[in-house]
Write a protein that holds these residues in place. Structure first.
Motif, PDB file in Angstrom:
ATOM      1  N   CYS A  57     -76.865  31.552  78.029  1.00  0.00           N
ATOM      2  CA  CYS A  57     -76.393  32.847  77.532  1.00  0.00           C
ATOM      3  C   CYS A  57     -75.202  32.723  76.589  1.00  0.00           C
ATOM      4  CB  CYS A  57     -76.040  33.752  78.712  1.00  0.00           C
ATOM      5  SG  CYS A  57     -74.768  33.064  79.769  1.00  0.00           S
ATOM      6  N   GLY A  58     -74.739  31.509  76.336  1.00  0.00           N
ATOM      7  CA  GLY A  58     -73.634  31.278  75.410  1.00  0.00           C
ATOM      8  C   GLY A  58     -72.575  30.387  76.019  1.00  0.00           C
ATOM      9  N   VAL A  59     -71.866  29.674  75.168  1.00  0.00           N
ATOM     10  CA  VAL A  59     -70.835  28.738  75.606  1.00  0.00           C
ATOM     11  C   VAL A  59     -69.485  29.444  75.659  1.00  0.00           C
ATOM     12  CG1 VAL A  59     -69.603  26.610  75.027  1.00  0.00           C
ATOM     13  CG2 VAL A  59     -72.075  26.766  74.631  1.00  0.00           C
ATOM     14  N   ALA A  60     -68.861  29.409  76.826  1.00  0.00           N
ATOM     15  CA  ALA A  60     -67.506  29.939  76.966  1.00  0.00           C
ATOM     16  C   ALA A  60     -66.489  28.841  76.679  1.00  0.00           C
ATOM     17  CB  ALA A  60     -67.281  30.494  78.367  1.00  0.00           C
ATOM     18  N   GLU A  61     -66.769  27.625  77.198  1.00  0.00           N
ATOM     19  CA  GLU A  61     -65.855  26.498  76.960  1.00  0.00           C
ATOM     20  C   GLU A  61     -66.540  25.185  77.307  1.00  0.00           C
ATOM     21  OE1 GLU A  61     -62.463  27.147  79.474  1.00  0.00           O
ATOM     22  OE2 GLU A  61     -63.534  26.603  81.294  1.00  0.00           O
ATOM     23  N   PHE A  62     -65.955  24.128  76.767  1.00  0.00           N
ATOM     24  CA  PHE A  62     -66.362  22.768  77.102  1.00  0.00           C
ATOM     25  C   PHE A  62     -65.279  22.173  77.985  1.00  0.00           C
ATOM     26  CE2 PHE A  62     -68.487  23.568  73.068  1.00  0.00           C
ATOM     27  CZ  PHE A  62     -69.763  23.120  73.338  1.00  0.00           C
ATOM     28  N   PHE A  63     -65.688  21.303  78.891  1.00  0.00           N
ATOM     29  CA  PHE A  63     -64.717  20.648  79.757  1.00  0.00           C
ATOM     30  C   PHE A  63     -65.262  19.294  80.184  1.00  0.00           C
ATOM     31  CE2 PHE A  63     -67.615  22.833  82.481  1.00  0.00           C
ATOM     32  CZ  PHE A  63     -67.697  22.090  83.652  1.00  0.00           C
ATOM     33  N   VAL A  64     -64.396  18.499  80.794  1.00  0.00           N
ATOM     34  CA  VAL A  64     -64.803  17.204  81.323  1.00  0.00           C
ATOM     35  C   VAL A  64     -65.114  17.398  82.797  1.00  0.00           C
ATOM     36  CG1 VAL A  64     -64.048  14.843  81.798  1.00  0.00           C
ATOM     37  CG2 VAL A  64     -63.401  15.958  79.649  1.00  0.00           C
ATOM     38  N   MET A  65     -66.273  16.905  83.211  1.00  0.00           N
ATOM     39  CA  MET A  65     -66.682  17.057  84.602  1.00  0.00           C
ATOM     40  C   MET A  65     -67.032  15.709  85.208  1.00  0.00           C
ATOM     41  SD  MET A  65     -70.468  18.808  84.059  1.00  0.00           S
ATOM     42  CE  MET A  65     -70.815  18.991  85.779  1.00  0.00           C
ATOM     43  N   ARG A  66     -66.891  15.620  86.514  1.00  0.00           N
ATOM     44  CA  ARG A  66     -67.256  14.400  87.232  1.00  0.00           C
ATOM     45  C   ARG A  66     -68.704  14.509  87.673  1.00  0.00           C
ATOM     46  NH1 ARG A  66     -65.725   9.931  88.369  1.00  0.00           N
ATOM     47  NH2 ARG A  66     -63.574  10.252  87.761  1.00  0.00           N
ATOM     48  N   HIS A  67     -69.466  13.452  87.409  1.00  0.00           N
ATOM     49  CA  HIS A  67     -70.862  13.367  87.850  1.00  0.00           C
ATOM     50  C   HIS A  67     -70.892  12.563  89.140  1.00  0.00           C
ATOM     51  CE1 HIS A  67     -72.794  14.917  84.222  1.00  0.00           C
ATOM     52  NE2 HIS A  67     -71.911  14.242  83.531  1.00  0.00           N
ATOM     53  N   ALA A  68     -71.143  13.228  90.246  1.00  0.00           N
ATOM     54  CA  ALA A  68     -71.206  12.531  91.535  1.00  0.00           C
ATOM     55  C   ALA A  68     -72.345  11.521  91.552  1.00  0.00           C
ATOM     56  CB  ALA A  68     -71.377  13.539  92.660  1.00  0.00           C
ATOM     57  N   GLN A  69     -73.454  11.890  90.918  1.00  0.00           N
ATOM     58  CA  GLN A  69     -74.636  11.020  90.920  1.00  0.00           C
ATOM     59  C   GLN A  69     -74.361   9.698  90.201  1.00  0.00           C
ATOM     60  OE1 GLN A  69     -78.042  12.801  89.085  1.00  0.00           O
ATOM     61  NE2 GLN A  69     -79.395  11.123  89.602  1.00  0.00           N
ATOM     62  N   TYR A  70     -73.591   9.752  89.128  1.00  0.00           N
ATOM     63  CA  TYR A  70     -73.336   8.544  88.331  1.00  0.00           C
ATOM     64  C   TYR A  70     -71.947   7.971  88.574  1.00  0.00           C
ATOM     65  CZ  TYR A  70     -77.342  10.474  85.897  1.00  0.00           C
ATOM     66  OH  TYR A  70     -78.565  10.995  85.597  1.00  0.00           O
ATOM     67  N   ASN A  71     -71.117   8.660  89.388  1.00  0.00           N
ATOM     68  CA  ASN A  71     -69.746   8.245  89.646  1.00  0.00           C
ATOM     69  C   ASN A  71     -68.985   8.006  88.340  1.00  0.00           C
ATOM     70  OD1 ASN A  71     -67.569   7.753  91.311  1.00  0.00           O
ATOM     71  ND2 ASN A  71     -67.959   5.554  91.379  1.00  0.00           N
ATOM     72  N   ASP A  72     -69.094   8.957  87.441  1.00  0.00           N
ATOM     73  CA  ASP A  72     -68.463   8.852  86.132  1.00  0.00           C
ATOM     74  C   ASP A  72     -68.176  10.260  85.618  1.00  0.00           C
ATOM     75  OD1 ASP A  72     -67.402   7.634  83.928  1.00  0.00           O
ATOM     76  OD2 ASP A  72     -69.287   6.839  83.158  1.00  0.00           O
ATOM     77  N   ILE A  73     -67.493  10.330  84.486  1.00  0.00           N
ATOM     78  CA  ILE A  73     -67.218  11.633  83.892  1.00  0.00           C
ATOM     79  C   ILE A  73     -68.132  11.865  82.702  1.00  0.00           C
ATOM     80  CG2 ILE A  73     -64.826  11.819  84.661  1.00  0.00           C
ATOM     81  CD1 ILE A  73     -63.959  10.827  81.876  1.00  0.00           C
ATOM     82  N   GLY A  74     -68.308  13.136  82.346  1.00  0.00           N
ATOM     83  CA  GLY A  74     -69.117  13.522  81.201  1.00  0.00           C
ATOM     84  C   GLY A  74     -68.688  14.895  80.732  1.00  0.00           C
ATOM     85  N   VAL A  77     -70.505  22.184  80.077  1.00  0.00           N
ATOM     86  CA  VAL A  77     -70.479  23.467  79.383  1.00  0.00           C
ATOM     87  C   VAL A  77     -70.316  24.552  80.443  1.00  0.00           C
ATOM     88  CG1 VAL A  77     -71.822  25.119  78.018  1.00  0.00           C
ATOM     89  CG2 VAL A  77     -72.001  22.668  77.536  1.00  0.00           C
ATOM     90  N   ARG A  78     -69.303  25.378  80.284  1.00  0.00           N
ATOM     91  CA  ARG A  78     -69.181  26.580  81.105  1.00  0.00           C
ATOM     92  C   ARG A  78     -69.699  27.715  80.245  1.00  0.00           C
ATOM     93  NH1 ARG A  78     -64.677  25.732  83.112  1.00  0.00           N
ATOM     94  NH2 ARG A  78     -65.445  25.063  85.125  1.00  0.00           N
ATOM     95  N   ARG A  79     -70.756  28.354  80.719  1.00  0.00           N
ATOM     96  CA  ARG A  79     -71.374  29.436  79.955  1.00  0.00           C
ATOM     97  C   ARG A  79     -70.606  30.739  80.169  1.00  0.00           C
ATOM     98  NH1 ARG A  79     -76.577  27.466  82.693  1.00  0.00           N
ATOM     99  NH2 ARG A  79     -77.395  25.879  81.307  1.00  0.00           N
TER     100      ARG A  79
END
Length: 116
Positions: A57-74, A77-79
């Motif tokens: 529905c649209g991008v409100a902001e971008f941020f850095v998130m932790r991926h539990a599955q990969y144990n890394d950050i990526g 998108v917060r819509r």
């Protein structure tokens, strides 16, 4: 191969990868990406093969998130509706072949059985 994102261009995929990797690593999980970096991420997201699904529905902001599955950050998108989805900047720059996606899905489907 030149990677042209409209706002910024990179002479090679390697240069673009280095730029977005550096941007990611310069932040910590939970940090909001703003300014020119957010504009670059928006242009990059427009190249994603699942662009419409990721933007929703649209991008409100971008941020850095932790991926539990990969144990890394990526990147995340917060819509505008508050929902959150991740996206791979690498997928935006060099598309994963369909065969590789299918093999990965099959591996994930049997991972619990293999562990058991």
């Amino acid at each position: 191969m030149v990677i042209d994102l409209g706002l910024v261009s990179f002479p090679t995929k390697t240069a673009a990868t280095a730029h977005f990797s550096k941007m990611l690593r310069a932040n910590q999980a939970g940090d909001v990406i703003s300014g020119d970096d957010a504009a670059h991420l928006q242009a990059l997201l427009d190249r994603h093969p699942d662009r419409d699904e990721k933007i929703g529905c649209g991008v409100a902001e971008f941020f850095v998130m932790r991926h539990a599955q990969y144990n890394d950050i990526g990147f995340g998108v917060r819509r505008v509706d508050g929902s959150v989805v991740d996206f791979s900047f690498l997928e935006c720059l060099r598309r994963t072949p369909h065969r590789s996606k299918v093999l990965l899905a099959m591996r994930r489907a049997v991972a619990d059985d293999i562990i058991a």
